[in-house]
Design a protein around this motif. Structure first.
Motif, PDB file in Angstrom:
ATOM      1  N   UNK A   1       0.807  -1.219   0.000  1.00 36.95           N
ATOM      2  CA  UNK A   1       0.000   0.000   0.000  1.00 36.95           C
ATOM      3  C   UNK A   1       0.835   1.262   0.000  1.00 36.95           C
ATOM      4  N   UNK A   2       2.145   1.131   0.197  1.00 34.22           N
ATOM      5  CA  UNK A   2       2.995   2.328   0.241  1.00 34.22           C
ATOM      6  C   UNK A   2       3.465   2.669  -1.161  1.00 34.22           C
ATOM      7  N   UNK A   3       3.294   3.936  -1.530  1.00 33.52           N
ATOM      8  CA  UNK A   3       3.764   4.390  -2.835  1.00 33.52           C
ATOM      9  C   UNK A   3       3.154   3.578  -3.956  1.00 33.52           C
ATOM     10  N   UNK A   4       4.018   2.956  -4.753  1.00 33.12           N
ATOM     11  CA  UNK A   4       3.553   2.163  -5.893  1.00 33.12           C
ATOM     12  C   UNK A   4       3.550   0.677  -5.610  1.00 33.12           C
ATOM     13  N   UNK A   5       4.043   0.293  -4.424  1.00 35.06           N
ATOM     14  CA  UNK A   5       4.166  -1.135  -4.120  1.00 35.06           C
ATOM     15  C   UNK A   5       5.506  -1.698  -4.538  1.00 35.06           C
ATOM     16  N   UNK A   6       6.343  -0.905  -5.188  1.00 33.41           N
ATOM     17  CA  UNK A   6       7.697  -1.310  -5.587  1.00 33.41           C
ATOM     18  C   UNK A   6       8.706  -0.417  -4.862  1.00 33.41           C
ATOM     19  N   UNK A   7       9.680  -1.024  -4.211  1.00 36.65           N
ATOM     20  CA  UNK A   7      10.694  -0.272  -3.478  1.00 36.65           C
ATOM     21  C   UNK A   7      12.060  -0.492  -4.088  1.00 36.65           C
ATOM     22  N   UNK A   8      12.812   0.583  -4.239  1.00 31.93           N
ATOM     23  CA  UNK A   8      14.221   0.475  -4.601  1.00 31.93           C
ATOM     24  C   UNK A   8      14.992   0.009  -3.372  1.00 31.93           C
ATOM     25  N   UNK A   9      15.933  -0.881  -3.531  1.00 27.61           N
ATOM     26  CA  UNK A   9      16.710  -1.426  -2.415  1.00 27.61           C
ATOM     27  C   UNK A   9      18.136  -0.916  -2.528  1.00 27.61           C
ATOM     28  N   UNK A  10      18.532  -0.144  -1.482  1.00 27.13           N
ATOM     29  CA  UNK A  10      19.861   0.482  -1.449  1.00 27.13           C
ATOM     30  C   UNK A  10      20.540   0.044  -0.151  1.00 27.13           C
ATOM     31  N   UNK A  11      21.136  -1.132  -0.112  1.00 29.72           N
ATOM     32  CA  UNK A  11      21.638  -1.691   1.154  1.00 29.72           C
ATOM     33  C   UNK A  11      22.652  -0.814   1.882  1.00 29.72           C
ATOM     34  N   UNK A  12      23.397   0.004   1.157  1.00 30.00           N
ATOM     35  CA  UNK A  12      24.444   0.800   1.805  1.00 30.00           C
ATOM     36  C   UNK A  12      23.907   2.096   2.404  1.00 30.00           C
ATOM     37  N   UNK A  13      22.601   2.386   2.209  1.00 27.33           N
ATOM     38  CA  UNK A  13      22.104   3.687   2.658  1.00 27.33           C
ATOM     39  C   UNK A  13      20.731   3.622   3.320  1.00 27.33           C
ATOM     40  N   UNK A  14      20.336   2.448   3.778  1.00 27.62           N
ATOM     41  CA  UNK A  14      19.068   2.315   4.496  1.00 27.62           C
ATOM     42  C   UNK A  14      19.146   1.055   5.353  1.00 27.62           C
ATOM     43  N   UNK A  15      18.784   1.182   6.644  1.00 27.16           N
ATOM     44  CA  UNK A  15      18.915   0.047   7.559  1.00 27.16           C
ATOM     45  C   UNK A  15      18.003  -1.112   7.156  1.00 27.16           C
ATOM     46  N   UNK A  16      16.784  -0.808   6.756  1.00 28.35           N
ATOM     47  CA  UNK A  16      15.882  -1.880   6.338  1.00 28.35           C
ATOM     48  C   UNK A  16      16.341  -2.499   5.018  1.00 28.35           C
ATOM     49  N   UNK A  17      16.776  -1.642   4.091  1.00 26.48           N
ATOM     50  CA  UNK A  17      17.278  -2.164   2.815  1.00 26.48           C
ATOM     51  C   UNK A  17      18.493  -3.064   3.028  1.00 26.48           C
ATOM     52  N   UNK A  18      19.289  -2.732   4.032  1.00 24.87           N
ATOM     53  CA  UNK A  18      20.475  -3.548   4.324  1.00 24.87           C
ATOM     54  C   UNK A  18      20.059  -4.981   4.658  1.00 24.87           C
ATOM     55  N   UNK A  19      19.012  -5.108   5.474  1.00 19.84           N
ATOM     56  CA  UNK A  19      18.538  -6.443   5.839  1.00 19.84           C
ATOM     57  C   UNK A  19      17.928  -7.160   4.637  1.00 19.84           C
ATOM     58  N   UNK A  20      17.165  -6.424   3.815  1.00 18.82           N
ATOM     59  CA  UNK A  20      16.612  -7.029   2.601  1.00 18.82           C
ATOM     60  C   UNK A  20      17.753  -7.497   1.698  1.00 18.82           C
ATOM     61  N   UNK A  21      18.784  -6.663   1.581  1.00 20.46           N
ATOM     62  CA  UNK A  21      19.919  -7.020   0.745  1.00 20.46           C
ATOM     63  C   UNK A  21      20.618  -8.279   1.227  1.00 20.46           C
ATOM     64  N   UNK A  22      20.766  -8.411   2.566  1.00 21.37           N
ATOM     65  CA  UNK A  22      21.384  -9.620   3.102  1.00 21.37           C
ATOM     66  C   UNK A  22      20.569 -10.857   2.743  1.00 21.37           C
ATOM     67  N   UNK A  23      19.248 -10.731   2.812  1.00 23.14           N
ATOM     68  CA  UNK A  23      18.393 -11.887   2.528  1.00 23.14           C
ATOM     69  C   UNK A  23      18.467 -12.316   1.062  1.00 23.14           C
ATOM     70  N   UNK A  24      18.793 -11.374   0.188  1.00 18.91           N
ATOM     71  CA  UNK A  24      18.775 -11.693  -1.243  1.00 18.91           C
ATOM     72  C   UNK A  24      20.157 -11.615  -1.888  1.00 18.91           C
ATOM     73  N   UNK A  25      21.189 -11.522  -1.086  1.00 16.51           N
ATOM     74  CA  UNK A  25      22.545 -11.550  -1.620  1.00 16.51           C
ATOM     75  C   UNK A  25      22.910 -10.341  -2.446  1.00 16.51           C
ATOM     76  N   UNK A  26      22.357  -9.186  -2.126  1.00 20.66           N
ATOM     77  CA  UNK A  26      22.642  -7.964  -2.874  1.00 20.66           C
ATOM     78  C   UNK A  26      23.854  -7.251  -2.277  1.00 20.66           C
ATOM     79  N   UNK A  27      24.838  -6.987  -3.104  1.00 17.02           N
ATOM     80  CA  UNK A  27      26.038  -6.322  -2.623  1.00 17.02           C
ATOM     81  C   UNK A  27      25.750  -4.856  -2.314  1.00 17.02           C
ATOM     82  N   UNK A  28      26.100  -4.361  -1.116  1.00  8.92           N
ATOM     83  CA  UNK A  28      25.903  -2.938  -0.816  1.00  8.92           C
ATOM     84  C   UNK A  28      26.910  -2.080  -1.561  1.00  8.92           C
ATOM     85  N   UNK A  29      26.422  -0.999  -2.160  1.00 10.93           N
ATOM     86  CA  UNK A  29      27.297  -0.064  -2.882  1.00 10.93           C
ATOM     87  C   UNK A  29      27.153   1.312  -2.243  1.00 10.93           C
TER      88      UNK A  29
END
Length: 933
Positions: A261-289
């Protein structure tokens, strides 16, 4: 004694005498009792929160000292890394210099010089408020002994695998260019925007619209996330998009963190610049930049067009470029929480950087079962669960568990120059060596003298050193006598806002390094707010300086104090207007004891302490009441026969009653302090001293002292006047130390006391055998009789000094016996002209009535008042009251007022209306009685 109570004349001299005579040091062989002061910042001044907290601790310390315990209140200050460095850097800036112009060593020397000159402000303010800490043991978190303790703890935890260095997200202040703790970050709702950006699918002409509140961080995106249950996007999971402006191919992932329900339902994931995104990135193997520098500018991990731009400049450029490329779907206004550093006011960035951490989350084995916390965290949870530590009030236990059971590793490094430098060294190959100093490192690792080593530039978080406070201040790592005597300490007194930041960490460290809890109880008090319930802050203009309340301050000085340093002229003018309206005559001097008694009376179990100057005014009057009572007692006892042990004294009903009431008050005060209910202790003292001793017993003593009583009766009354007052002075001393000491010094010889100071006299202990229910019942009857007569005088507007004829109807044998026994007191206090007991069936003339159970006390009205004049007076009063009533009722009938005014204001108007209704009813009844005359 001086005729007028003047706290300024007595407070400074008594504190100096106590300190000079070393009265605050532990003494005797009683049970050890110890409180560690929460160390205030060395840069600070005493604010209302400090004053409130210190008063509560001092009450406990003085109480236990008088109870015979071997009592230590350990003082000290915190080096306050960020705050102190900022103070000295500002001084350098005014000289046109920076700390880099001096270099690290010279800059640190400059801070030590500043501390030597200006660092004692808060200690002197504590003295003004009567804090009886042992100044001879004062510690500083950067002194040599505490620095040794900090170093020892770091080295041991590192050797045991519980401290590590790693790359993690932290709160980063771009101005200070350091990591900051959550406690140094204040989040508030601000107006922002949601940018909707089009991310083209990698394998088609379609695109996803993502929502973000920080478009500049898109340069570091490594994924786009959707909710796995969102049917709109389920078919896209596993595919890729091309990151606009960058061109990087990033995956579309499904994660339950995404709110459809937030925004468009699609979130950009920026592991190096957001605490929640960092956790999402860990779960999906996304390298923080990381795309930001330490100054929050765009770094060289981003396209060249944006490198070097400030984050907000980059935001504008990125949005414009996306719009030009047809990739900006839209911008919507959005209210959001924005984190700012409380020191600099700048927006804090989640920032990926190498820091030192204490491991609080690594699984451990316990009793053969896998654990969920590290070897530091688990014992801290168990200590409270098993009752080794008790929280008061108990409900804060849940908060403690919630924090510890959802804990993250603790970032303990700060990029500052002022603080405990991390005892780690690096060689040219990047190897890390930890030790107590460089020679220790070389010896441990067999490194030759020519092997180059450089010490880590970072310092430790201030909370790291303060976590060791309960044992480091007592001499650890040395096994000192003080450590053996006073550890564990008895109680920690603190606010709920640092249960995790300080309380939990002290428990962790105490259990790990001393194998015992640092304190047995944690007394959590509320936070001081203004009379409207608003948090006190300089920017709001509602800060009160406790010393201003003690000494008084004129209006112009108060205005200057509140507006100095405010950056916005409009805000300064608004605060000036508020100040002039709230304090048109400035703040009068109240003295320390009145302020301390106010704090005690406010120490309920709630989260908030609502401070109202009106209460301080009331307790200043209470101090006056005590002073005047003492003058009355001394004028009637000094140089007189007050009786000594073995002498014949006669204690009348009033003496037996006040002694009985004293026993109950002593028991109530002791129980209240033991249960940390300082409000109830203050209330019990106030009610006994004002309502019972002053308002009743002093008055009841006058007929004996001034009448035809025998010498033995007068001796008994004088003895009771002195001994009860002396006991209540000791009872009140922990809350009001100065006035009680001053009076006690004059009264003590009359009470047979010969000690040097009231603060080492024994705290009063109730003697249940001295309770006297019969005397209490007798005096209760007497009080109700007198109050009934006084109520009739008030209602009928009869002058207080006019003697009244009284008729008694429905009197029992007990009533008649009490009447005869208490007749002198009744005549004196109720101003009776005559008393006639009516026989059964005998009719009384028209009269005003008061009841004492079945006894009817009647005052005939005929001849006592001018009927016509009294009716005219009542009519005038009713007319004025009716106008006020109508005005208030009209205000409450106005829906706009009721809906818009603060709830407490509306309730005050409702209470006022109810009071006026009762007053009008009483006037109507009074008029009817007079009309019948």
């Amino acid at each position: 004694m001086d005729k007028t109570y003047d706290p300024a004349n007595i407070e400074r001299q008594w504190y100096q005498r106590w300190e000079q005579n070393e009265q605050f040091k532990p003494r005797g062989n009683g049970r050890p009792y110890c409180i560690m002061i929460p160390p205030p910042n060395v840069t600070g001044t005493l604010h209302m929160g400090h004053a409130f907290q210190d008063t509560l601790m001092d009450i406990l310390i003085r109480y236990h000292r008088m109870a015979g315990d071997r009592t230590l209140w350990q003082p000290g200050t915190d080096h306050a890394g960020i705050a102190t460095q900022m103070v000295v850097e500002r001084q350098l800036n005014e000289e046109g210099k920076t700390r880099h112009d001096l270099g690290r060593e010279a800059f640190v020397d400059r801070i030590w010089q500043w501390k030597a000159q200006s660092g004692g402000t808060i200690q002197n303010q504590m003295r003004r408020l009567g804090a009886s800490v042992d100044w001879s043991r004062e510690r500083f978190t950067m002194d040599e002994g505490l620095s040794d303790a900090v170093q020892e703890v770091f080295v041991r935890l590192y050797e045991e695998g519980l401290i590590y260095r790693g790359q993690r997200l932290v709160n980063w202040d771009p101005v200070l260019q350091t990591a900051v703790s959550d406690l140094e970050v204040e989040s508030a709702e601000e107006q922002g925007s949601i940018w909707k950006l089009r991310y083209p699918l990698d394998d088609s002409d379609e695109y996803l619209v993502v929502a973000t509140t920080r478009p500049e961080t898109m340069l570091g995106d490594t994924a786009v996330a959707v909710n796995p249950e969102d049917e709109r996007f389920r078919h896209l999971v596993g595919r890729y998009v091309r990151l606009p402006l960058v061109g990087r191919r990033i995956p579309i992932v499904a994660d339950e963190y995404v709110d459809p329900a937030f925004g468009t339902g699609c979130l950009k994931i920026t592991p190096a610049h957001d605490f929640n995104d960092y956790q999402v990135g860990l779960r999906h193997g996304c390298e923080p930049i990381n795309v930001l520098t330490e100054q929050a500018c765009i770094n060289d991990n981003a396209p060249a067009a944006y490198q070097g731009l400030d984050r907000y400049e980059a935001r504008e450029r990125i949005v414009a470029d996306l719009d030009a490329a047809g990739l900006l779907e839209g911008i919507d206004p959005h209210r959001m929480m924005v984190p700012r550093c409380d020191r600099t006011g700048v927006v804090v960035e989640p920032y990926l950087t190498h820091q030192w951490f204490v491991d609080l989350t690594r699984d451990v084995q316990q009793d053969g079962r896998p654990g969920g916390w590290s070897a530091i965290t688990r014992p801290a949870i168990q200590a409270v669960r098993q009752g080794q530590i008790r929280f008061v009030p108990e409900n804060w236990t849940k908060t403690y568990y919630n924090w510890l059971e959802d804990i993250q590793d603790w970032c303990i490094s700060r990029q500052l120059w002022w603080g405990h430098r991390i005892p780690a060294w690096y060689d040219a190959q990047g190897n890390v060596y930890v030790g107590r100093d460089e020679p220790d490192v070389r010896a441990r690792h067999n490194l030759p003298a020519d092997h180059p080593l450089s010490q880590d530039e970072d310092v430790l978080d201030t909370w790291f050193s303060s976590a060791l406070w309960p044992f480091s201040t007592l001499g650890w790592p040395e096994e000192t006598d003080e450590l053996a005597t006073f550890y564990p300490t008895n109680v920690l007194v603190t606010g709920f806002d640092i249960i995790f930041f300080w309380v939990a960490r002290m428990i962790m460290m105490g259990l790990y390094f001393r194998d015992d809890v640092p304190f047995r109880e944690v007394y959590i008090h509320g936070l001081v707010r203004d009379s409207e319930g608003t948090k006190m802050s300089k920017s709001k203009g509602n800060v009160l300086d406790p010393i201003d309340i003690v000494d008084g301050i004129d209006l112009e000085s108060l205005v200057r104090k509140r507006t100095t340093g405010l950056m916005q002229p409009q805000r300064a003018k608004a605060i000036e207007r508020q100040t002039r309206q709230a304090f048109p005559e400035g703040i009068a001097a109240h003295g320390t004891d009145a302020l301390r008694f106010t704090f005690a009376s406010l120490a309920t179990t709630g989260r908030d302490v609502v401070f109202d100057m009106g209460r301080v005014d009331g307790y200043r009057n209470f101090c006056n009441k005590l002073w005047n009572a003492a003058r009355f007692v001394l004028m009637n006892t000094e140089g007189e026969d007050c009786g000594s042990d073995g002498e014949t004294v006669i204690l009348g009903d009033a003496e037996r009653w006040i002694i009985s009431r004293l026993q109950k008050t002593e028991a109530a005060v002791t129980e209240a302090i033991e249960q940390y209910r300082m409000d109830q202790a203050a209330q019990a003292i106030y009610e006994f001293l004002w309502d019972e001793y002053c308002d009743w017993y002093l008055e009841l003593s006058k007929p004996v002292l001034q009448g035809d009583a025998t010498a033995d009766q007068r001796r008994g009354t004088r003895q009771t006047l002195v001994r009860v007052l002396e006991a209540v002075l000791r009872l009140a001393h922990p809350i009001m130390p100065f006035i009680t000491e001053e009076i006690w010094q004059r009264l003590a010889p009359l009470a047979g006391k010969s000690g040097d100071t009231i603060m080492t006299e024994p705290f009063p202990v109730a003697e249940p055998g001295r309770e006297d229910p019969a005397a209490e019942a007798d005096i209760r009857w007497l009080q109700r009789f007198i109050l009934g007569i006084r109520r009739i005088r008030g209602e009928m507007d009869i002058p207080p000094g006019k003697p009244l004829p009284v008729l008694l109807q429905n009197s029992s044998a007990s009533d008649r016996e009490r009447l005869e026994r208490h007749r002198p007191a009744l005549d004196f206090l109720a101003r009776l002209e005559s008393v006639k007991v009516l026989e059964a069936g005998e009719t009384a003339p028209e009269s005003a009535l008061a009841l004492v159970d079945q006894l009817e006390i009647r005052v005939p009205m005929a001849g006592l008042i001018d009927r016509d004049a009294e009716l005219a007076r009542i009519d005038r009063e009713r007319e004025k009251l009716t106008r006020d009533y109508e005005r208030t009722r009209n205000k409450l009938d106005n829906e706009s007022f009721v809906n818009r005014a603060p709830a407490e204001v509306v309730q005050r108007e409702r209470d006022k209306l109810a009071d006026m209704t009762g007053s009008l009813e009483r006037l109507a009844e009074q008029r009817q009685r007079i009309e019948r005359l």
